[in-house]
Design a protein around this motif. Sequence first.
Motif, PDB file in Angstrom:
ATOM      1  N   LEU A 167     -18.984   4.644  -0.334  1.00  2.00           N
ATOM      2  CA  LEU A 167     -18.554   5.694  -1.240  1.00  2.00           C
ATOM      3  C   LEU A 167     -16.832   6.010  -0.954  1.00  2.00           C
ATOM      4  O   LEU A 167     -16.282   6.260  -2.024  1.00  2.00           O
ATOM      5  CB  LEU A 167     -19.369   6.988  -1.033  1.00  2.00           C
ATOM      6  N   VAL A 168     -16.492   6.210   0.338  1.00  2.00           N
ATOM      7  CA  VAL A 168     -15.154   6.564   0.606  1.00  2.00           C
ATOM      8  C   VAL A 168     -14.128   5.418   0.384  1.00  2.00           C
ATOM      9  O   VAL A 168     -13.296   5.723  -0.313  1.00  2.00           O
ATOM     10  CB  VAL A 168     -15.009   7.235   2.044  1.00  2.00           C
ATOM     11  N   VAL A 169     -14.738   4.420   0.693  1.00  2.00           N
ATOM     12  CA  VAL A 169     -13.700   3.099   0.552  1.00  2.00           C
ATOM     13  C   VAL A 169     -13.444   2.898  -1.149  1.00  2.00           C
ATOM     14  O   VAL A 169     -12.364   2.314  -1.401  1.00  2.00           O
ATOM     15  CB  VAL A 169     -13.885   2.067   1.434  1.00  2.00           C
ATOM     16  N   ARG A 170     -14.610   2.979  -1.636  1.00  2.00           N
ATOM     17  CA  ARG A 170     -14.451   2.568  -2.959  1.00  2.00           C
ATOM     18  C   ARG A 170     -13.683   3.912  -3.690  1.00  2.00           C
ATOM     19  O   ARG A 170     -12.864   3.434  -4.560  1.00  2.00           O
ATOM     20  CB  ARG A 170     -15.967   2.906  -3.657  1.00  2.00           C
ATOM     21  N   ALA A 171     -13.684   5.077  -3.298  1.00  3.66           N
ATOM     22  CA  ALA A 171     -12.714   6.019  -3.878  1.00  3.66           C
ATOM     23  C   ALA A 171     -11.241   5.684  -3.467  1.00  3.66           C
ATOM     24  O   ALA A 171     -10.521   5.896  -4.544  1.00  3.66           O
ATOM     25  CB  ALA A 171     -13.095   7.537  -3.194  1.00  3.66           C
ATOM     26  N   GLN A 172     -11.124   4.916  -2.502  1.00  4.12           N
ATOM     27  CA  GLN A 172      -9.877   4.779  -2.028  1.00  4.12           C
ATOM     28  C   GLN A 172      -9.218   3.465  -3.183  1.00  4.12           C
ATOM     29  O   GLN A 172      -8.290   3.594  -3.575  1.00  4.12           O
ATOM     30  CB  GLN A 172      -9.534   4.251  -0.485  1.00  4.12           C
ATOM     31  N   LEU A 173     -10.276   2.551  -3.248  1.00  5.71           N
ATOM     32  CA  LEU A 173      -9.767   1.382  -3.928  1.00  5.71           C
ATOM     33  C   LEU A 173      -9.692   1.851  -5.423  1.00  5.71           C
ATOM     34  O   LEU A 173      -8.626   1.299  -6.051  1.00  5.71           O
ATOM     35  CB  LEU A 173     -10.857   0.324  -3.972  1.00  5.71           C
ATOM     36  N   TRP A 174     -10.474   2.720  -5.836  1.00  7.69           N
ATOM     37  CA  TRP A 174     -10.379   3.201  -7.544  1.00  7.69           C
ATOM     38  C   TRP A 174      -8.901   4.053  -7.616  1.00  7.69           C
ATOM     39  O   TRP A 174      -8.449   3.874  -8.843  1.00  7.69           O
ATOM     40  CB  TRP A 174     -11.477   4.077  -7.744  1.00  7.69           C
ATOM     41  N   ALA A 175      -8.602   4.603  -6.624  1.00  7.85           N
ATOM     42  CA  ALA A 175      -7.274   5.475  -6.666  1.00  7.85           C
ATOM     43  C   ALA A 175      -6.077   4.351  -6.904  1.00  7.85           C
ATOM     44  O   ALA A 175      -5.240   4.574  -7.687  1.00  7.85           O
ATOM     45  CB  ALA A 175      -7.116   6.434  -5.618  1.00  7.85           C
ATOM     46  N   PHE A 176      -6.308   3.261  -5.628  1.00  3.87           N
ATOM     47  CA  PHE A 176      -5.212   2.355  -6.065  1.00  3.87           C
ATOM     48  C   PHE A 176      -5.191   1.517  -7.253  1.00  3.87           C
ATOM     49  O   PHE A 176      -4.117   1.552  -7.869  1.00  3.87           O
ATOM     50  CB  PHE A 176      -5.517   1.606  -4.805  1.00  3.87           C
ATOM     51  N   ARG A 177      -6.349   1.216  -7.799  1.00  7.27           N
ATOM     52  CA  ARG A 177      -6.398   0.482  -8.854  1.00  7.27           C
ATOM     53  C   ARG A 177      -5.946   1.583 -10.110  1.00  7.27           C
ATOM     54  O   ARG A 177      -5.209   0.703 -11.146  1.00  7.27           O
ATOM     55  CB  ARG A 177      -7.968   0.151  -9.284  1.00  7.27           C
ATOM     56  N   VAL A 213       0.666   0.895   1.520  1.00  2.00           N
ATOM     57  CA  VAL A 213       0.798   1.691   2.728  1.00  2.00           C
ATOM     58  C   VAL A 213      -0.065   3.047   2.664  1.00  2.00           C
ATOM     59  O   VAL A 213      -0.738   3.654   2.996  1.00  2.00           O
ATOM     60  CB  VAL A 213       1.980   1.888   3.602  1.00  2.00           C
ATOM     61  N   GLY A 214       0.322   3.446   1.357  1.00  2.00           N
ATOM     62  CA  GLY A 214      -0.141   4.742   0.806  1.00  2.00           C
ATOM     63  C   GLY A 214      -1.411   4.565   0.685  1.00  2.00           C
ATOM     64  O   GLY A 214      -2.234   5.377   0.961  1.00  2.00           O
ATOM     65  N   HIS A 215      -1.995   3.426   0.182  1.00  2.84           N
ATOM     66  CA  HIS A 215      -3.499   3.212  -0.178  1.00  2.84           C
ATOM     67  C   HIS A 215      -4.357   3.161   1.045  1.00  2.84           C
ATOM     68  O   HIS A 215      -5.534   3.812   1.244  1.00  2.84           O
ATOM     69  CB  HIS A 215      -3.748   1.950  -1.153  1.00  2.84           C
ATOM     70  N   LEU A 216      -3.704   2.698   2.059  1.00  3.31           N
ATOM     71  CA  LEU A 216      -4.244   2.383   3.352  1.00  3.31           C
ATOM     72  C   LEU A 216      -4.552   3.735   4.050  1.00  3.31           C
ATOM     73  O   LEU A 216      -5.212   3.823   5.105  1.00  3.31           O
ATOM     74  CB  LEU A 216      -3.613   1.279   4.096  1.00  3.31           C
ATOM     75  N   GLY A 217      -3.916   4.883   3.759  1.00  3.28           N
ATOM     76  CA  GLY A 217      -3.875   5.865   4.402  1.00  3.28           C
ATOM     77  C   GLY A 217      -3.220   6.122   5.792  1.00  3.28           C
ATOM     78  O   GLY A 217      -3.661   6.455   6.675  1.00  3.28           O
ATOM     79  N   GLY A 271     -12.938  -7.448  -0.100  1.00  2.00           N
ATOM     80  CA  GLY A 271     -12.954  -8.176  -1.402  1.00  2.00           C
ATOM     81  C   GLY A 271     -12.099  -7.452  -2.628  1.00  2.00           C
ATOM     82  O   GLY A 271     -11.269  -7.870  -3.297  1.00  2.00           O
ATOM     83  N   GLY A 272     -12.284  -6.029  -2.644  1.00  2.00           N
ATOM     84  CA  GLY A 272     -11.621  -5.217  -3.430  1.00  2.00           C
ATOM     85  C   GLY A 272      -9.962  -5.210  -3.202  1.00  2.00           C
ATOM     86  O   GLY A 272      -9.277  -5.172  -4.118  1.00  2.00           O
ATOM     87  N   LEU A 273      -9.789  -4.950  -1.970  1.00  2.00           N
ATOM     88  CA  LEU A 273      -8.413  -4.900  -1.417  1.00  2.00           C
ATOM     89  C   LEU A 273      -7.826  -6.273  -1.541  1.00  2.00           C
ATOM     90  O   LEU A 273      -6.537  -6.151  -2.021  1.00  2.00           O
ATOM     91  CB  LEU A 273      -8.447  -4.685  -0.020  1.00  2.00           C
ATOM     92  N   ARG A 274      -8.466  -7.419  -1.552  1.00  2.00           N
ATOM     93  CA  ARG A 274      -7.825  -8.516  -1.584  1.00  2.00           C
ATOM     94  C   ARG A 274      -7.357  -8.779  -3.140  1.00  2.00           C
ATOM     95  O   ARG A 274      -6.373  -9.301  -3.628  1.00  2.00           O
ATOM     96  CB  ARG A 274      -8.673  -9.888  -1.307  1.00  2.00           C
ATOM     97  N   GLU A 275      -8.414  -8.344  -4.165  1.00  2.00           N
ATOM     98  CA  GLU A 275      -8.242  -8.502  -5.530  1.00  2.00           C
ATOM     99  C   GLU A 275      -6.777  -7.554  -5.597  1.00  2.00           C
ATOM    100  O   GLU A 275      -5.945  -7.953  -6.679  1.00  2.00           O
ATOM    101  CB  GLU A 275      -9.140  -7.944  -6.290  1.00  2.00           C
ATOM    102  N   LEU A 276      -6.650  -6.374  -5.249  1.00  2.00           N
ATOM    103  CA  LEU A 276      -5.526  -5.535  -5.369  1.00  2.00           C
ATOM    104  C   LEU A 276      -3.977  -6.152  -5.069  1.00  2.00           C
ATOM    105  O   LEU A 276      -3.208  -5.695  -5.766  1.00  2.00           O
ATOM    106  CB  LEU A 276      -5.849  -3.912  -4.999  1.00  2.00           C
ATOM    107  N   CYS A 277      -4.397  -6.910  -4.051  1.00  2.00           N
ATOM    108  CA  CYS A 277      -3.027  -7.373  -3.305  1.00  2.00           C
ATOM    109  C   CYS A 277      -2.538  -8.520  -4.324  1.00  2.00           C
ATOM    110  O   CYS A 277      -1.428  -8.671  -4.443  1.00  2.00           O
ATOM    111  CB  CYS A 277      -3.408  -8.317  -2.076  1.00  2.00           C
ATOM    112  N   GLU A 295      -0.542 -16.423  -2.190  1.00  2.00           N
ATOM    113  CA  GLU A 295       0.260 -15.203  -1.774  1.00  2.00           C
ATOM    114  C   GLU A 295      -0.473 -14.086  -1.505  1.00  2.00           C
ATOM    115  O   GLU A 295      -0.255 -13.180  -0.493  1.00  2.00           O
ATOM    116  CB  GLU A 295       1.773 -14.919  -2.602  1.00  2.00           C
ATOM    117  N   GLY A 296      -1.298 -13.799  -2.379  1.00  2.00           N
ATOM    118  CA  GLY A 296      -2.229 -12.676  -2.279  1.00  2.00           C
ATOM    119  C   GLY A 296      -3.384 -12.631  -0.956  1.00  2.00           C
ATOM    120  O   GLY A 296      -3.334 -11.687  -0.264  1.00  2.00           O
TER     121      GLY A 296
END
Length: 239
Positions: free
Chosen positions: A63-73, A102-106, A140-146, A163-164
């Motif tokens: 729940l928490v890390v998905r919220a992080q990924l959604w905010a970044f996305r 770095v902001g996404h990673l908190g 996997g979600g973080l990799r896609e966002l990279c 590069e990603g």
Amino acid sequence: MANGGGRDLAGEPLFWAIVRLVHRGGMPAVTVRAAAAEAHCSVGLMRHYYDTKSVMLACAYELVVRAQLWAFRNVLLGRRNRILSPVPPEPLTPERAARLLVGHLGLDRSTDMLVGVQVDFLALGRHDRRVGEAVASHLGGLRELCVVVLEECGVPAAAVAEEGTDLWALLIGLTALVPGLAVEGDGEDGEDGEDREDREDEEQSRAARQALLTSEEVEAAVCRHLEGVAARLALDARG
């Protein structure tokens, strides 16, 4: 498995209760009963949703890390949507991209403890299938966002996947060097007869902390990597 409603109960209060438990005593300190007490809810309610510690940890983490990924996305999608407006967004320079990542990673002082706990989840996920699935989904979600960040930085499509992967691996490695759970002491005095062991532990923790990075140093490292990518691709284009 839980009775299918685990994600309905998993939320930030539960997640932060787990974070506090892990911070104080490591993953072995986390049980369904201890999490219930820390989150101020009944053991019966917790066990109704989570019949095992593994399910509880995975649901809270997801729940928490998905919220992080959604905010970044959403930040990245917002940039792309504005391309249709009369004033397109400024391109993502290495400095802006590093700050965004770095902001996404908190990686700031207020969430050092969270980063440490995420590192612990990475370790636990290696031998706990349910937690491992949650961790793999997040990575996997973080990799896609990279990849999306690099596309926004102007990296050509032919090079963006490779590069990603490099950028993703760098971020995972840097996360493990940020102050967090692995080197934090509990600040309590040991019992008589354990003073020497406590002093040795404190010295090891102090040495480990000296090897860690601040959020500014992490951002600078990511920025240097992205600048190197840009320079290398520009050289290849001229060649």
